[in-house]
Design a protein around this motif. Structure first.
Motif, short mmCIF file in Angstrom:
data_model
loop_
_atom_site.label_atom_id
_atom_site.label_comp_id
_atom_site.label_asym_id
_atom_site.label_seq_id
_atom_site.Cartn_x
_atom_site.Cartn_y
_atom_site.Cartn_z
N CYS A 64 -5.15 0.26 0.91
CA CYS A 64 -6.23 -0.13 1.83
C CYS A 64 -7.57 -0.23 1.10
N ALA B 192 -12.39 -7.36 -0.65
CA ALA B 192 -13.20 -7.97 0.42
C ALA B 192 -14.69 -7.86 0.11
N PHE C 298 -1.13 -15.10 2.32
CA PHE C 298 -0.76 -13.68 2.38
C PHE C 298 0.53 -13.42 1.61
N TYR D 271 2.78 -2.32 1.37
CA TYR D 271 3.44 -3.28 2.26
C TYR D 271 4.94 -3.03 2.32
N CYS E 139 -7.76 -3.41 -0.88
CA CYS E 139 -8.07 -4.54 0.02
C CYS E 139 -9.57 -4.59 0.33
N CYS F 72 -7.17 -3.55 7.22
CA CYS F 72 -7.75 -3.80 5.90
C CYS F 72 -7.32 -5.16 5.35
N THR F 73 -6.06 -5.53 5.60
CA THR F 73 -5.56 -6.83 5.15
C THR F 73 -6.30 -7.96 5.85
N PHE G 212 -1.10 -2.48 -5.03
CA PHE G 212 -1.40 -3.33 -3.89
C PHE G 212 -0.15 -3.64 -3.09
N GLU H 105 -9.67 -8.32 4.34
CA GLU H 105 -9.56 -8.95 3.02
C GLU H 105 -9.37 -10.46 3.13
#
Length: 520
Positions: free
Chosen positions: A31, A38, A431, A351, A34, A391-392, A347, A395
């Motif tokens: 997070c 950003a 993504f 996921y 990300c 967070c994604t 990163f 970003e």
């Protein structure tokens, strides 16, 4: 039923393991990565947007040529007559669907001073030789340009060899040399903007810029776009930077004439990457690299850019870290290698854990489990999933915002060109590309480290102690097309017949004159 229950047990065990303190740390770390990306893109967007506002305000104030000069008085003949001579050197390799449009944007620059173009090819058998010769014949009365045949490289990469031969052929009065990749699409005022900065600050060693990738719709093209985006924040500083992109480098011509700081010898004697070598020299001699806010260039990717060609490109990019010119440079490359690999898999890991958490929660809901331990674990896991999703989203929103600002800036800097648009960008594929690219980067980096050799456009380079020491050329190593531009590399001795080449040339002239798929 027992098999299903055992599978659920494994699933719940994984979900429980991913709620351990260390796993939670990894997910929180993802997070943070990300959010840092950003933030970097937000700052880069601020720099680009500041330039957009400057141009728009200047136009409102009556300066219709704000895309060329901030001060309209710079267009007076007395000032234009004092502009220094610039030589633009473009090493060419192959011919593809976007080359004609890119070359035309380069030779039709609105720079008011003396300007010459040198298109440098390896041999007359390169398809680029015939294509660019035909284009220059159309502009022979309006543009000072020539094609230079460099011959085969023996001590460095072919691109560097072409650049150095071009630097030897520049006009004796040239003050600045601008190296461009043949897939760079210039704005009318790019040469003038870069030259103005060099004149304003003679301490500048190199001026650079960065491409804005225009994905063609394939997953491979989106992986290229995603790979370049984190680097773009290092070029959107509006001034000093430590980054350098070999696709656009303006330097002092005397640095090459006199081999200052070892620019010629450093490149010629075993150089593989032009930008990494020059950036290392700049750091070693404490020289200044800058990136003006207007130096962002549309970079259309090939319409048939496959995943395999993306992988080849990634291999070449990670291989760059294996080249170095000093011990300090070697240490910096290894640190960058380790940090990039750690952050890439750092990163992706959250996921993977998120998929397990979501699957576990779905199984509990579908099967109707009510065990307190499983439901508690699932609840904690889904809390982490929600945090990662937020967070994604932030970003991706920041990436979209920077791309939007750069698209707007490119449209303002090239008012005569077909307008670019964000409409073709598929953010779902972007993504997926983020996950794919970050997963594959460490694999590519480790392969590059242990192989110490790479096939670049049909030429295999072998490194020893960070320098090229062996170059192989065999017909079976030549790919049908280059990775990003999809350029044909075969010449007279290659696979395509003459008729197919001419028809391809004709199609590309027609394609060049038509609006692109990125038009509004």
């Amino acid at each position: 039923m027992s098999t299903l229950d055992s599978m659920d047990a494994i699933l719940f065990s994984l979900s429980r393991a991913f709620c351990s303190p260390f796993a939670v740390f990894l997910q929180i770390q993802g997070c943070v990565i990300c959010l840092l990306l950003a933030l970097g893109w937000l700052m880069a967007a601020y720099v680009r947007n500041r330039e957009v506002k400057r141009i728009k305000n200047s136009v409102k104030a009556g300066n219709s040529f704000a895309f060329l000069y901030q001060d309209i008085d710079e267009l007076e003949h007395s000032r234009q007559a004092k502009l220094p001579r610039v030589s633009v050197i473009m090493p060419l390799k192959g011919f593809g669907e976007h080359n004609l449009h890119n070359w035309r944007s380069q030779i039709t620059s609105l720079y008011g001073g003396p300007l010459e173009f040198l298109f440098v090819v390896e041999s007359t058998e390169d398809p680029a030789y015939h294509a660019v010769s035909r284009l220059l014949s159309m502009y022979q009365d309006h543009v000072e340009a020539k094609v230079v045949v460099a011959g085969l490289a023996t001590t460095c990469s072919q691109k560097i060899h072409n650049q150095l031969i071009g630097a030897e052929k520049i006009h004796k009065d040239t003050k600045y040399v601008l190296f461009l990749d043949d897939d760079v699409r210039l704005h009318p005022g790019t040469v003038g903007a870069l030259t103005a900065e060099m004149e304003k600050n003679p301490e500048i060693f190199i001026q650079t810029g960065y491409p804005l990738d225009l994905p063609s719709g394939t997953l491979g093209s989106y992986c290229i776009y995603e790979y370049h985006m984190p680097c773009s924040m290092g070029f959107a500083t509006g001034g000093r930077t430590f980054f350098l992109w070999g696709g656009c480098m303006m330097m002092h011509a005397d640095d090459f004439r006199q081999d200052r700081y070892g620019v010629v010898s450093g490149l010629r004697d075993g150089g593989y990457s032009d930008d990494m070598t020059l950036a290392s020299l700049a750091g070693a001699h404490k020289r200044l690299i800058t990136s003006p806010p207007v130096a962002v260039f549309p970079h259309p990717l090939a319409s048939d850019l496959s995943f395999g060609r993306y992988w080849n490109y990634l291999r070449k990019q990670t291989f760059v870290l294996e080249s170095y010119i000093s011990n300090v440079n070697w240490i910096m490359n290894k640190v960058l290698f380790a940090v990039h690999c750690y952050l890439s898999w750092g990163f992706v890991a959250p996921y993977v854990m998120a998929v397990i958490h979501i699957t576990s929660a779905l199984r509990i809901y579908i099967k109707g489990y009510h065990h307190l331990q499983e439901t508690t674990v699932a609840s904690g896991g889904m809390s982490l999933v929600i945090l990662l999703a937020i967070c994604t989203f932030i970003e991706l929103l920041s990436m979209w915002n920077l791309t939007r600002r750069e698209v707007t800036l490119c449209n303002l800097l090239s008012p005569e060109a077909p307008r670019l648009s964000l409409a073709p960008y598929n953010w779902g594929l972007i993504f997926i590309a983020m996950l794919v690219d970050n997963f594959l980067y460490p694999i590519s980096a480790f392969r590059s480290h242990f192989s110490q050799s790479i096939n670049w456009s049909g030429i295999r380079y072998h490194l020893r102690n960070g320098k090229v020491f062996k170059i192989e050329r065999r017909n079976d190593m030549v790919p049908a097309k280059t990775d990003l531009g999809g350029k044909h590399l075969y010449g007279k001795k290659g696979a395509p017949q003459k008729a197919s080449f001419l028809s391809s040339l004709g199609r590309n002239f027609a394609h060049w004159r038509q609006p692109k798929k990125f038009d509004v």
